[in-house]
Design an enzyme around this catalytic site. Structure first.
Site, PDB file in Angstrom:
ATOM      1  CB  SER A 140      -5.587  -3.840   2.050  1.00 18.31           C
ATOM      2  OG  SER A 140      -5.112  -3.429   0.797  1.00 18.31           O
ATOM      3  CE  LYS A 166      -5.877  -6.175  -1.065  1.00 22.23           C
ATOM      4  NZ  LYS A 166      -7.285  -6.253  -1.507  1.00 22.23           N
ATOM      5  CE  LYS A 168      -4.479  -2.666  -2.709  1.00 28.55           C
ATOM      6  NZ  LYS A 168      -5.558  -3.076  -3.613  1.00 28.55           N
ATOM      7  CG  ASP A 193      -5.196  -6.415  -4.913  1.00 24.73           C
ATOM      8  OD1 ASP A 193      -5.262  -6.686  -6.125  1.00 24.73           O
ATOM      9  OD2 ASP A 193      -6.045  -5.708  -4.321  1.00 24.73           O
ATOM     10  CD  GLU A 218      -7.565  -8.731  -4.167  1.00 23.36           C
ATOM     11  OE1 GLU A 218      -7.012  -8.980  -3.076  1.00 23.36           O
ATOM     12  OE2 GLU A 218      -8.419  -7.841  -4.290  1.00 23.36           O
ATOM     13  CG  ASP A 243     -11.081  -6.454  -6.474  1.00 22.98           C
ATOM     14  OD1 ASP A 243     -12.247  -6.090  -6.701  1.00 22.98           O
ATOM     15  OD2 ASP A 243     -10.304  -5.761  -5.795  1.00 22.98           O
ATOM     16  CE  LYS A 267     -12.503  -4.439  -3.331  1.00 22.22           C
ATOM     17  NZ  LYS A 267     -11.605  -3.575  -4.124  1.00 22.22           N
ATOM     18  N   GLY A 295     -12.868  -4.426   0.433  1.00 22.42           N
ATOM     19  CA  GLY A 295     -13.309  -3.099   0.850  1.00 22.42           C
ATOM     20  C   GLY A 295     -12.820  -2.026  -0.094  1.00 22.42           C
TER      21      GLY A 295
HETATM   22  O1  OSB Z   1      -8.140  -3.765  -4.842  1.00 24.16           O
HETATM   23  O2  OSB Z   1      -8.943  -4.368  -2.998  1.00 24.16           O
HETATM   24  C1  OSB Z   1      -8.598  -3.465  -3.754  1.00 24.16           C
HETATM   25  C2  OSB Z   1      -8.913  -0.098  -1.966  1.00 24.16           C
HETATM   26  C3  OSB Z   1      -9.337   0.700  -2.997  1.00 24.16           C
HETATM   27  C4  OSB Z   1      -9.478   0.160  -4.243  1.00 24.16           C
HETATM   28  C5  OSB Z   1      -9.178  -1.191  -4.469  1.00 24.16           C
HETATM   29  C6  OSB Z   1      -8.765  -2.007  -3.441  1.00 24.16           C
HETATM   30  C7  OSB Z   1      -8.593  -1.436  -2.171  1.00 24.16           C
HETATM   31  C8  OSB Z   1      -8.053  -2.159  -1.033  1.00 24.16           C
HETATM   32  C9  OSB Z   1      -8.342  -1.626   0.332  1.00 24.16           C
HETATM   33  O3  OSB Z   1      -7.310  -3.093  -1.139  1.00 24.16           O
HETATM   34  C10 OSB Z   1      -9.215  -2.498   1.121  1.00 24.16           C
HETATM   35  C11 OSB Z   1      -9.738  -1.775   2.343  1.00 24.16           C
HETATM   36  O4  OSB Z   1      -9.053  -1.791   3.365  1.00 24.16           O
HETATM   37  O5  OSB Z   1     -10.838  -1.180   2.286  1.00 24.16           O
HETATM   38 MG    MG Z   2      -8.233  -5.866  -5.034  1.00 25.40          MG
END
Ligand code: OSB
Ligand code: MG
Length: 371
Positions: A140, A166, A168, A193, A218, A243, A267, A295
């Protein structure tokens, strides 16, 4: 026969670890993370560890690390120290009537799964019904200062062999960076995401992204906006993934009924534990949704639990469970979690399959609870 509570000692350690690189999402930027590690012990001296990966700010979930500390101190630790149980899938029932606080519940329940599977001599993945010997890992990537910086990160993790990337996105950082990554890497499995940063008025962003060959989009809209997600899904060929919208099975049922998505990010923390995460997996897979393991930048304990659950057969898309070296210089477990060629091996030893460096955890802890 005299019944005694299963857990005789409960400790919790609030630990902050610096990130190797600051991570920015639609809501905020972070340079270190503070999580709570839970250590429980039974009368035979068997130990179980869990991790509460709640963030220190309320942007992803309303539940902050400080809320979690109070929750375990006032409710979860006292309840667990009184409880008699045989199997960790029974533990969630002890706090089913406590509303919310899924991150805190998940960390304590995780310690019960580790303790139980260690006493049974079983790898946690097997205890949960996992069948894989390795899981496919993705990364991510946060919002970067420039598109060139983002392309450099994509190059780095694609070269390391990660199975998908992925990105952001947020208003002002969406169509342009995504098109740039797609142009540079036509065949890379890619998704975005938004962490709920958009409203339905901004749906043109998603119709523009619909021809970027994304595996999914996402959480485009706010967590409660399931009907808006359903309307967007009818306009797009790209599957939507939820999510933040799904914190329990009722919300998942509603999302399924409405057709709000076709993919679920599972998660452990957000669902309130491993048992609930397994149940969400079963239900989503039964209606033909694809699922993958998300995660929360976990330290080694929570990350090992993510590896274990991602070994379930329905987790067919690559996870967000990258090696801990993506985030931390030094992890709290031995061996650290590592991906090789985009695969993280599922440990064959009992419990989480990684040993916690207790001296390190005790030395780093800023707040400690002992019951
Ligand atoms: O939206 O998936 C998410 C991390 C913190 C809060 C929300 C998200 C995330 C990640 C990181 O996308 C995923 C990871 O590498 O743990
Ligand atoms: Mg997410």
């Amino acid at each position: 026969m005299r019944h005694v509570p299963r857990v005789s000692k409960f400790e919790a350690f609030q630990v902050s670890l610096p990130l190797v690189r600051a991570f920015e999402t639609s809501s905020h930027r972070k340079a270190h993370l503070e999580h709570i590690l839970v250590r429980i012990e039974d009368g035979d001296g068997t130990v179980g560890w869990g991790e509460i990966a709640s963030p220190s700010d309320p942007y992803y979930s309303a539940e902050t690390v400080d809320d979690c500390r109070l929750m375990i101190e006032r409710y979860l630790a006292p309840v667990l120290l009184e409880a008699e149980w045989e199997h960790p899938s029974d533990v969630g029932a002890f706090w089913a009537r406590i509303r919310g606080h899924n991150f805190a519940k998940a960390g304590v329940e995780m310690a019960c799964w580790d303790l139980w599977s260690r006493s049974a001599g079983l790898p946690l993945a097997r205890a949960l019904g996992g069948t894989r010997t390795a899981i496919a890992a993705g990364v991510s990537l946060g919002i970067e200062p420039t598109v060139a910086d983002l392309l450099a990160q994509v190059d780095r993790y694609a070269a390391e062999g990660y199975r998908r990337i992925k990105l952001k996105i947020a208003p002002g950082w969406d169509v342009e960076p995504v098109r740039a990554v797609r142009a540079a890497r036509p065949d890379l499995p890619l998704h975005v995401d938004a962490n709920g940063a958009y409203t339905e008025d901004e749906r043109a962003v998603f119709t523009a992204l619909d021809d970027c060959g994304l595996t999914m989009i996402e959480q485009p809209y706010a967590p409660g906006a399931l009907a808006a997600h359903a309307r967007l899904q009818t306009r797009l060929a790209t599957p939507l993934c939820l999510d933040e919208s799904v914190e329990d099975l009722d919300q998942l049922d509603t999302a399924i009924t409405l057709g709000a998505a076709r993919v679920l990010n599972i998660k452990v923390s957000r669902m309130g534990g491993l048992a609930a995460a397994c149940a969400a997996h079963d239900r989503a897979v039964a209606v033909g949704w694809q699922v993958w393991c998300g995660g929360m930048h976990e330290f080694g304990v929570g990350r090992a639990a993510n590896v274990a659950i991602a070994a379930l057969p329905g987790f067919t898309l690559p996870s967000d469970v990258s090696g801990s070296d993506k985030y931390y210089e030094r992890d709290v477990v031995e061996p650290p979690i590592r991906a090789a060629d985009g695969l993280v091996p599922v440990p064959s030893g009992p419990g989480l399959g990684h040993e916690v460096d207790e001296d390190l955890v005790r030395g780093l802890a800023s707040a400690v609870l002992v019951r």
